[in-house]
Structures are given as C-alpha cells and as structure tokens.
Design a protein around this motif. Structure first.
Motif, PDB file in Angstrom:
ATOM      1  N   PHE A  26       0.402  -1.032   0.127  1.00 49.48           N
ATOM      2  CA  PHE A  26       0.578  -0.043  -0.099  1.00 49.48           C
ATOM      3  C   PHE A  26       0.815   1.092  -0.014  1.00 49.48           C
ATOM      4  N   LEU A  27       1.859   1.264   0.748  1.00 48.80           N
ATOM      5  CA  LEU A  27       2.726   2.455   0.548  1.00 48.80           C
ATOM      6  C   LEU A  27       3.395   2.409  -0.177  1.00 48.80           C
ATOM      7  N   GLY A  28       3.903   1.047  -0.968  1.00 44.03           N
ATOM      8  CA  GLY A  28       5.083   1.687  -2.322  1.00 44.03           C
ATOM      9  C   GLY A  28       4.610   1.562  -3.496  1.00 44.03           C
ATOM     10  N   ASP A  29       3.279   1.493  -3.418  1.00 41.98           N
ATOM     11  CA  ASP A  29       1.597   1.322  -4.678  1.00 41.98           C
ATOM     12  C   ASP A  29       2.573   3.065  -5.680  1.00 41.98           C
ATOM     13  N   GLY A  30       2.470   2.266  -7.041  1.00 41.35           N
ATOM     14  CA  GLY A  30       3.110   4.042  -7.431  1.00 41.35           C
ATOM     15  C   GLY A  30       4.121   4.368  -6.650  1.00 41.35           C
ATOM     16  N   THR A  31       5.300   3.999  -6.081  1.00 37.28           N
ATOM     17  CA  THR A  31       7.010   4.558  -5.775  1.00 37.28           C
ATOM     18  C   THR A  31       7.759   3.617  -7.189  1.00 37.28           C
ATOM     19  N   ARG A  32       9.245   4.060  -6.640  1.00 40.20           N
ATOM     20  CA  ARG A  32      10.171   3.430  -7.335  1.00 40.20           C
ATOM     21  C   ARG A  32      10.793   2.326  -6.775  1.00 40.20           C
ATOM     22  N   LEU A  33       9.965   1.783  -5.454  1.00 41.93           N
ATOM     23  CA  LEU A  33       9.915   0.746  -4.523  1.00 41.93           C
ATOM     24  C   LEU A  33       8.921  -0.623  -5.175  1.00 41.93           C
ATOM     25  N   VAL A  34       8.380  -0.087  -6.466  1.00 40.78           N
ATOM     26  CA  VAL A  34       7.354  -1.210  -6.854  1.00 40.78           C
ATOM     27  C   VAL A  34       7.717  -1.047  -8.536  1.00 40.78           C
ATOM     28  N   PRO A  35       8.385  -2.036  -9.102  1.00 36.53           N
ATOM     29  CA  PRO A  35       8.946  -1.765 -10.269  1.00 36.53           C
ATOM     30  C   PRO A  35       7.844  -1.474 -11.046  1.00 36.53           C
ATOM     31  N   ALA A  36       8.347  -1.034 -12.477  1.00 39.32           N
ATOM     32  CA  ALA A  36       7.288  -0.527 -13.038  1.00 39.32           C
ATOM     33  C   ALA A  36       6.358  -1.727 -14.435  1.00 39.32           C
ATOM     34  N   GLY A  37       7.325  -2.385 -14.058  1.00 41.64           N
ATOM     35  CA  GLY A  37       7.293  -3.497 -15.722  1.00 41.64           C
ATOM     36  C   GLY A  37       5.883  -4.738 -14.700  1.00 41.64           C
ATOM     37  N   ALA A  38       5.077  -5.634 -15.635  1.00 35.71           N
ATOM     38  CA  ALA A  38       4.462  -5.856 -14.889  1.00 35.71           C
ATOM     39  C   ALA A  38       5.184  -7.483 -14.161  1.00 35.71           C
ATOM     40  N   PHE A  39       6.390  -7.996 -15.198  1.00 37.79           N
ATOM     41  CA  PHE A  39       6.564  -9.526 -14.872  1.00 37.79           C
ATOM     42  C   PHE A  39       7.696  -8.811 -13.357  1.00 37.79           C
ATOM     43  N   GLU A  40       8.148  -7.561 -13.362  1.00 38.47           N
ATOM     44  CA  GLU A  40       9.170  -7.757 -12.572  1.00 38.47           C
ATOM     45  C   GLU A  40       7.798  -6.551 -10.962  1.00 38.47           C
ATOM     46  N   ARG A  41       6.893  -6.713 -11.500  1.00 39.83           N
ATOM     47  CA  ARG A  41       6.075  -6.157 -10.277  1.00 39.83           C
ATOM     48  C   ARG A  41       5.863  -7.659  -9.595  1.00 39.83           C
ATOM     49  N   CYS A  53      -0.469 -15.623 -10.001  1.00 42.76           N
ATOM     50  CA  CYS A  53      -2.061 -14.943 -10.713  1.00 42.76           C
ATOM     51  C   CYS A  53      -2.015 -13.280 -10.187  1.00 42.76           C
ATOM     52  N   PHE A  54      -1.148 -12.559  -9.560  1.00 39.26           N
ATOM     53  CA  PHE A  54      -1.013 -11.566  -9.723  1.00 39.26           C
ATOM     54  C   PHE A  54      -0.679 -10.520 -11.391  1.00 39.26           C
ATOM     55  N   PHE A  55       0.466 -11.646 -11.754  1.00 41.02           N
ATOM     56  CA  PHE A  55       0.924 -11.104 -13.139  1.00 41.02           C
ATOM     57  C   PHE A  55      -0.542 -11.446 -13.948  1.00 41.02           C
ATOM     58  N   LEU A  56      -1.328 -12.267 -13.827  1.00 38.48           N
ATOM     59  CA  LEU A  56      -2.228 -12.360 -14.386  1.00 38.48           C
ATOM     60  C   LEU A  56      -2.932 -11.845 -15.135  1.00 38.48           C
ATOM     61  N   GLY A  57      -3.662 -11.780 -13.872  1.00 39.06           N
ATOM     62  CA  GLY A  57      -4.614 -10.383 -12.919  1.00 39.06           C
ATOM     63  C   GLY A  57      -3.973  -9.227 -13.387  1.00 39.06           C
ATOM     64  N   ASP A  58      -2.999  -8.714 -13.535  1.00 34.79           N
ATOM     65  CA  ASP A  58      -2.846  -7.580 -13.095  1.00 34.79           C
ATOM     66  C   ASP A  58      -3.245  -6.516 -14.524  1.00 34.79           C
TER      67      ASP A  58
END
Lengths: 208, 208
Positions: free
Chosen positions: A77-92, B75-80
C-alpha cells in the motif's frame, strides 16, 4: 497519498512491523506508532479483535478508518506507485513472488526461531515447539542459501534498484543470528546485500 | 498481455496450481500445462532446480524465458490490470492482504492436512507430522471461521466483485473436507461464497 497520517499498530521488535517502518522511512512517509505487548496478549483482546484485526496479529496499518493487516500488504500500500515497486508487469509480480516466498519459506523458520529463542525463551517452549526446531533451522538455512545464490549474480532481488522485496527479506534476515544458530558469514552475498540496504537514503534501524 | 502463451509447470491436484488455471480461465487466457509428479520428487531434480525453480516447488508460471514461482504472484501477473485486481490503491493492497493471509494462515493448515491425508497417506506420515495435526486442524478451523465472519456481511473478500483474493482462497477452501476433518456446512457464508465463485463466467473445476 492519503490525507491522514497512517497509524501503525505494532510490536516494535517484530520484523514484520519493522518492514512497514522501513518502507515508510525510505519513502519519507510519517507514521503514528501504537504499541501492543504481544507476549501479554494485547492483540487477542476482544477490543483488538473487533476493531483492529480479527486475526489477532500485528502489524496492522490504519488508513483513516480502514485497517490493513499483513505486513507485506501494508508495504505494498505504501509503496504502490513509487520507485519501490517496479513499473514492469513481470518485475512487479516477481517482487511479489519474493514477498510470498518470504512469508512461506523464510518467516515461519527464521522469524519463528528468533521469536521462540530470543523473546519467548527456550525454557518456555512446548514439546511440540522444541520438536520443530531442527526442521525450522534446516529450512531457514536453506532459505538463506537460496538468497545467497540469487544475490551472487545481482545487487537486488528484482531489477536494478531496491524494491519492497528487499525490504521484506531484509527485516528478518539481518537479525537472523538472534535465533536458531544461523551464521550470516556463511552467506557473503547476503551480507553484501545487507550492507547495500543499510546504505539506502532514509534507512532506519529496527531499534530506531 | 504477452506474445507467447504462458506455460504452467504444475501438479494438477495442487490447489496452488489450480489458482493459476482458474485465474487464466476466468480471464480467457490459454495456458500450456506441464505436469510434474511431486510425490516422485520431479520438482527436486537438478534440472528443475537449475532451470525452473531453485526452491524446488510448483507451480511456476513461465513467460517466454522467464520463470515466476509462487502461486499468488503468478495470479497477480495474469490479473494485473484486469477486473480481477481492484483499481483503488487500498482495495488492491487489501486483496493482497487476503492473499498473504491465505499463504500464512490458511494454506499451511488446510492444504497441508489435505496433502498429508489425501495424497501422502496417513500411514506414511512422520511422528513430527502426526504431532502437528491437531494444531493444524485447530488453525485451519479458525481460518474457516474468520472467513465465515468476513463473508457474513459481504459477497466477496474485497469490493463488489470477484478478485484474486477470492480465487486464492477458493482453491483450497472448496476441497478442505478432503483433509483434517473440516466440515464446510458449519460455515454457511463460506458455502454461499463457494457457490458464487462457481457461477462466475469462465469458472472451471480443479479436476478439469
């Protein structure tokens, strides 16, 4: 991110609570902290169960009048949308992979042994807890070995900079030697990564 | 979402593998399935450890030449970015809260008892496994009770429609009676929610 300052319901020495404080510190988010003595059962009172977390556990992150249990969900929740959560779908998703692995393969072994030995005390353990110690030591050691192999080839768990995966895994890894006979010097890539986390701007210690 | 069809490395009867198939089915994503006999150690071979998952476990979702272990991360990857992941930041984190809770409080009790009793077989359990059965039964029952209370007031775990939290929790809940003496008729809101999941367009059974 939110209008009100988040409130962290916590037990300060818990690595799960510390993860949230470290995430907030690196992001420059102020937290109000409320302490509960888990050894005295303060998270199992009817008031806590009815109002904070029906699962009877800390940490819980409170956002206004909404409550978010589970340490790694609160970090997300705190990190969503910040540099602590990768922007790419696989990396996330790969970041979440390490966070789920932490809760399933790392925390129940390394954190539980630390709690049993350094907080509850070896003389107060049940026979069943004692019978589980060897298995948890071996599984915790296997977790540290897997981390060491992963970090041999890369500076961070996912991508090219620190993410929530590193914060989640750092919390109990850097204090692993407090329980279960773990020796971090056997895992030099883990030690290098620990030093890397501790050089991150905004870093704060578990005792802070 | 990806150019190549995702490959699911799995053991079909595993609820953790089924979660990924169910997510893909509801989203209309085709998966290629590769089977491993976990009872024969096929996920602990040197080839599997070196090439698929160093943690020696299924499921693993393969995307091109990249491998994603941990069922809920897959699941998160597929559902994101789809309707299975809430758009609001708090709700998205709250969905993950239930998915972390599933892996920490639900799966190690309800899924482990099902695996021990229905797959390994009671006569092949170790003394330590046998000693843990009462504790896992009680913790699994507490997890079902917590779910039942949560679902008394709402149709889905988070928000107004099905999300990955429901899929993750459905996987082992609907087959809970296969192990550990659980009785779902004691949890009527859970039963209603199970029926709701099974009416979802695209739904497919664990045996499909």
């Amino acid at each position: 991110m939110t209008e009100t300052r988040p409130i962290l319901h916590e037990y300060a020495a818990s690595g799960n609570c510390y993860k949230i404080r470290l995430t907030a510190a690196i992001l420059g988010i102020g937290l109000e902290r409320r302490q509960y003595d888990i050894l005295a059962g303060e998270t199992r009172t009817p008031h806590f169960l009815a109002n904070v977390n029906s699962n009877g556990r800390i940490p819980v992150l409170q956002i206004g009048d909404r409550f978010l249990p589970e340490s790694n969900a609160a970090c997300f929740f705190l990190g969503d949308g910040t540099r602590l959560v990768p922007a790419g779908a696989f990396e996330r998703a790969d970041m979440l992979r390490w966070m789920f692995w932490e809760q399933y393969n790392h925390e129940p072994n390394i954190a539980t042994l630390r709690f049993w030995l350094a907080f509850v005390g070896p003389e107060k353990l049940s026979d069943l807890q004692r019978a589980q110690m060897d298995g948890k030591s071996a599984a915790g050691e296997a977790a540290l070995e897997l981390m060491n192999r992963h970090l041999a080839a890369r500076p961070w768990f996912v991508g090219e900079s620190i993410s929530l995966a590193d914060i989640a895994l750092y919390a109990y890894t850097h204090v692993a030697e407090e329980g279960g006979g773990f020796d971090l010097s056997l895992h030099p890539h883990v030690q290098d990564w620990i030093a890397r986390v501790e050089r991150e701007p905004g870093y704060l210690a578990i005792t802070a």
